[in-house]
Enzyme design. Structure first.
Site, PDB file in Angstrom:
ATOM      1  N   ASN A   1      49.544 -27.976 -19.632  1.00 40.63           N
ATOM      2  CA  ASN A   1      49.416 -27.073 -20.642  1.00 40.63           C
ATOM      3  C   ASN A   1      49.182 -27.622 -22.099  1.00 40.63           C
ATOM      4  O   ASN A   1      48.493 -26.915 -23.066  1.00 40.63           O
ATOM      5  CB  ASN A   1      50.574 -26.172 -20.585  1.00 40.63           C
TER       6      ASN A   1
ATOM      7  N   GLU B   1      60.820 -34.095 -18.142  1.00 31.11           N
ATOM      8  CA  GLU B   1      60.642 -32.613 -18.936  1.00 31.11           C
ATOM      9  C   GLU B   1      60.093 -31.749 -17.964  1.00 31.11           C
ATOM     10  O   GLU B   1      58.754 -31.835 -17.566  1.00 31.11           O
ATOM     11  CB  GLU B   1      59.553 -32.966 -20.213  1.00 31.11           C
TER      12      GLU B   1
ATOM     13  N   GLU C   1      62.748 -35.475 -25.385  1.00 32.63           N
ATOM     14  CA  GLU C   1      61.658 -35.997 -26.389  1.00 32.63           C
ATOM     15  C   GLU C   1      61.910 -35.501 -27.772  1.00 32.63           C
ATOM     16  O   GLU C   1      62.724 -34.655 -28.119  1.00 32.63           O
ATOM     17  CB  GLU C   1      60.353 -35.219 -25.687  1.00 32.63           C
TER      18      GLU C   1
ATOM     19  N   CYS D   1      56.444 -24.567 -20.795  1.00 26.91           N
ATOM     20  CA  CYS D   1      57.502 -24.633 -20.095  1.00 26.91           C
ATOM     21  C   CYS D   1      59.016 -23.883 -20.772  1.00 26.91           C
ATOM     22  O   CYS D   1      59.510 -23.731 -19.934  1.00 26.91           O
ATOM     23  CB  CYS D   1      57.924 -25.804 -19.985  1.00 26.91           C
TER      24      CYS D   1
HETATM   25  P1  NAD Z   1      52.729 -30.818 -11.665  1.00 25.56           P
HETATM   26  O1  NAD Z   1      54.304 -31.215 -11.470  1.00 25.56           O
HETATM   27  O2  NAD Z   1      52.078 -30.015 -10.607  1.00 25.56           O
HETATM   28  O3  NAD Z   1      52.064 -32.115 -12.389  1.00 25.56           O
HETATM   29  C1  NAD Z   1      52.417 -32.835 -13.386  1.00 25.56           C
HETATM   30  C2  NAD Z   1      51.871 -33.988 -13.571  1.00 25.56           C
HETATM   31  O4  NAD Z   1      52.551 -34.916 -12.276  1.00 25.56           O
HETATM   32  C3  NAD Z   1      50.263 -34.024 -13.244  1.00 25.56           C
HETATM   33  O5  NAD Z   1      49.922 -35.260 -13.883  1.00 25.56           O
HETATM   34  C4  NAD Z   1      50.374 -34.537 -11.490  1.00 25.56           C
HETATM   35  O6  NAD Z   1      48.931 -35.075 -11.252  1.00 25.56           O
HETATM   36  C5  NAD Z   1      51.294 -35.599 -11.327  1.00 25.56           C
HETATM   37  N1  NAD Z   1      51.795 -35.713 -10.388  1.00 25.56           N
HETATM   38  C6  NAD Z   1      52.187 -34.668  -9.016  1.00 25.56           C
HETATM   39  N2  NAD Z   1      52.582 -35.265  -8.145  1.00 25.56           N
HETATM   40  C7  NAD Z   1      53.162 -36.398  -8.356  1.00 25.56           C
HETATM   41  C8  NAD Z   1      53.863 -37.627  -7.697  1.00 25.56           C
HETATM   42  N3  NAD Z   1      54.091 -37.667  -6.525  1.00 25.56           N
HETATM   43  N4  NAD Z   1      54.032 -38.604  -8.366  1.00 25.56           N
HETATM   44  C9  NAD Z   1      53.602 -38.840  -9.548  1.00 25.56           C
HETATM   45  N5  NAD Z   1      53.027 -38.014 -10.390  1.00 25.56           N
HETATM   46  C10 NAD Z   1      52.652 -36.736  -9.822  1.00 25.56           C
HETATM   47  O7  NAD Z   1      52.900 -29.906 -13.057  1.00 25.56           O
HETATM   48  P2  NAD Z   1      51.763 -28.945 -13.709  1.00 25.56           P
HETATM   49  O8  NAD Z   1      51.338 -27.826 -12.665  1.00 25.56           O
HETATM   50  O9  NAD Z   1      50.574 -29.920 -14.309  1.00 25.56           O
HETATM   51  O10 NAD Z   1      52.518 -28.521 -14.975  1.00 25.56           O
HETATM   52  C11 NAD Z   1      53.366 -27.151 -15.135  1.00 25.56           C
HETATM   53  C12 NAD Z   1      54.612 -27.603 -15.083  1.00 25.56           C
HETATM   54  O11 NAD Z   1      55.165 -28.420 -15.996  1.00 25.56           O
HETATM   55  C13 NAD Z   1      55.721 -26.373 -14.945  1.00 25.56           C
HETATM   56  O12 NAD Z   1      56.795 -26.449 -14.103  1.00 25.56           O
HETATM   57  C14 NAD Z   1      56.058 -26.463 -16.250  1.00 25.56           C
HETATM   58  O13 NAD Z   1      57.223 -25.972 -16.723  1.00 25.56           O
HETATM   59  C15 NAD Z   1      56.188 -27.944 -16.507  1.00 25.56           C
HETATM   60  N6  NAD Z   1      56.182 -28.391 -18.042  1.00 25.56           N
HETATM   61  C16 NAD Z   1      57.400 -28.950 -18.508  1.00 25.56           C
HETATM   62  C17 NAD Z   1      57.296 -29.140 -19.963  1.00 25.56           C
HETATM   63  C18 NAD Z   1      58.525 -29.886 -20.675  1.00 25.56           C
HETATM   64  O14 NAD Z   1      58.362 -30.402 -21.622  1.00 25.56           O
HETATM   65  N7  NAD Z   1      59.649 -29.695 -20.257  1.00 25.56           N
HETATM   66  C19 NAD Z   1      56.138 -28.971 -20.703  1.00 25.56           C
HETATM   67  C20 NAD Z   1      55.021 -28.545 -20.143  1.00 25.56           C
HETATM   68  C21 NAD Z   1      54.973 -28.224 -18.685  1.00 25.56           C
END
Ligand code: NAD
Length: 483
Positions: A152, A249, A457, A283
């Site tokens: 995002n 995060e 962060e 998020c």
């Molecule tokens: P996701 O968990 O599907 O993927 C996040 C990242 O992790 C991607 O780069 C993905 O390739 C990688 N990944 C996936 N499986 C992995 C593994 N087994 N080992 C290591 N890396 C792996 O999340 P998304 O769909 O990209 O993003 C949406 C999510 O992120 C939502 O839940 C949102 O709330 C969260 N988010 C949190 C914050 C925060 O600061 N707290 C900010 C933005 C988004």
């Protein structure tokens, strides 16, 4: 393809390709067109990136904090000068409207580079006098940090992780989300141009498997993930195997509590910022909007009026303020939640449908009469769906607001000063707001409690998560021993 980067990865100061890596498409969410094709990192690419980072980190850490800070602050200046181009690219990567990206992405990344660049020269240990003897502490970097991004905020996440890591003398290997892989490459380019030594900030592309390979590699000292809770669990567990430091995060289902004495216009603005900015793909969104019964109808009426101000369309058009969802898959997931909301008896008061145009557009959606047990009130939707829940008393709403596994953010709107502070003290959430919502300045800590994460962060708190303390005992006299 006009958005095709020179190569997929950026390692040791230069673009690098390995065409044997699995190809994946980058899709412009506003049209569904393929705008670039990248190769996922192979084991050889991962090796190159981690070796480059390990090598570069020692010299980088040996520089003074002021020298490192100067590089980061120069990078911030370059990012600001290129804000237009970077914002256009961010819009191609994510589909977020240029109206947003031009003020919230490269600018936020630049803020992080400037802020941590400014702090770098003042990072110190301490001196602890023990009679004649004393202890001093050295604040040392962790080593090689892996950053893994969600889709995002690709520029912001690359900088929010990279800036404090580099300020503390670490090197970084960053893996962007496979959905939005373009922007982090620009961050790497800019850091090199600003004078960062080759290898200090590297970008490797790929899906979850590449992230997983990085997280469990022996050369890695710290992992910082922005992503969903299920991914967080896997990454945290893999990092624990090697006793690596982590920052997590993760997702949320945050409450936004509006008391009937609140300024209605501001409360509606807060709910809009907390649900529809970035088409709801934030998020920390306050997706459970608890409205005290006395103002519920007035709130819904004014919210519907304000939603008439939504301008959908080509997100590169500065007049557009509501873009598509990031992918067809994400839109499907959100539509599934809308269907569940209807099935479980929530009252749809606005939107709920696809928009009849190319790209992954979905209307901003408002449900009323949502109850705590409904799926749309319990699970993270990550899309433009706002749920209004009714409440009577402060005690009741606080208990309900906290009745969730998540704890990322929470907000309260009220004119009663003492109530505002009392409610915020009771929230089980790491990032709280009084009479506003979803601001994330770099000076303030950002992060979650409970399942929403570990660590913080931004702010000075981030320094603790990218450095470690070495205690050094200095004896000034003879050594006493029992025999
Ligand atoms: P996701 O968990 O599907 O993927 C996040 C990242 O992790 C991607 O780069 C993905 O390739 C990688 N990944 C996936 N499986 C992995 C593994 N087994 N080992 C290591 N890396 C792996 O999340 P998304 O769909 O990209 O993003 C949406 C999510 O992120 C939502 O839940 C949102 O709330 C969260 N988010 C949190 C914050 C925060 O600061 N707290 C900010 C933005 C988004």
């Amino acid at each position: 393809m006009q958005n095709q980067p020179k190569a997929s990865h950026f390692i040791d100061g230069a673009y690098m390709e390995d065409t044997t890596g699995e190809v994946f498409d980058v899709i412009y969410p506003a049209t569904g067109e393929v705008i670039a094709k990248l190769h996922a990192a192979t084991p050889a690419i991962i090796d190159k990136a981690l070796d480059a980072a390990r090598r570069a980190q020692k010299d980088w850490a040996a520089m003074t904090g002021t020298e490192r800070g100067r590089v980061l602050r120069r990078a911030a200046d370059i990012m600001r000068e290129r804000n237009h181009d970077l914002s256009v690219l961010e819009t191609y990567d994510t589909g977020k409207p240029y109206q947003e990206t031009s003020v919230a992405d490269a600018t936020s990344g630049a803020d992080a580079l400037e802020y941590f660049g400014g702090l770098a020269g003042s990072l110190t240990g301490e001196h602890i006098q023990l009679g004649e003897d004393f202890v001093y502490t050295r604040r040392e970097p962790l080593g090689v940090c892996v950053g893994i991004g969600a889709w995002n905020y690709p520029t912001q996440i690359a900088c929010w992780k990279g800036a404090p890591a580099l300020a503390c003398g670490n090197a970084m290997v960053f893996k962007p989300s496979e959905t939005t892989p373009l922007c982090a490459l620009k961050v790497a380019e800019i850091l090199i141009e600003a004078g960062a030594p080759a290898g200090v900030y590297n970008v490797v592309q790929g899906l979850g498997a590449v992230g997983a390979a990085l997280v469990s590699d022996q050369r890695v000292d710290k992992v910082s993930l922005t992503g969903s809770v299920p991914t967080g669990r896997k990454v945290y567990a893999a990092a624990a195997e090697g006793m690596r430091h982590v920052t997590m995060e993760l997702g949320g289902k945050s409450p936004l509590v509006i008391f009937d004495d609140a300024d209605l216009e501001n409360a509606v603005s807060g709910a809009i910022l907390g649900n529809f900015y970035s088409t709801g793909q934030v998020c920390s969104n306050g997706t459970r909007v608890f409205v005290q019964k006395g103002i519920k109808e007035a709130f819904l009426l004014r919210l519907a009026e304000r939603l008439a101000g939504v301008v959908m369309g080509d997100p590169q058009d500065p007049a557009v303020n509501f873009g598509p969802m990031v992918s067809g898959r994400q839109r499907d997931i959100v539509e599934g939640y809308i269907a569940k909301g209807l099935d479980e008896g929530a009252r749809l008061v606005y939107g709920g449908k696809r928009v009849d145009r190319d790209g992954f557009y979905l209307e901003p959606t408002v449900f009323a009469d949502v109850t705590d047990d409904m799926t749309i009130a319990r699970e993270e939707i990550f899309g433009p769906v706002l749920s209004v829940l009714d409440f009577d008393t402060e005690e009741e709403v606080l208990a309900r607001a906290n009745d969730t596994e998540f704890g990322l953010a929470a907000g309260v709107f009220t004119a009663d000063l003492t109530r505002a502070h009392r409610v915020v003290a009771g929230f089980e959430a790491g990032t709280c707001y009084i009479n506003t919502y979803n601001l994330a300045p770099v000076e303030a800590p950002f992060g979650g409690m409970k399942q929403s994460g570990v660590g913080r962060e931004n702010s000075k708190a981030a320094i603790e998560h990218y450095s470690q303390i070495k205690g050094v005992y200095v004896a000034m006299g003879d050594v006493e021993a029992p025999f």
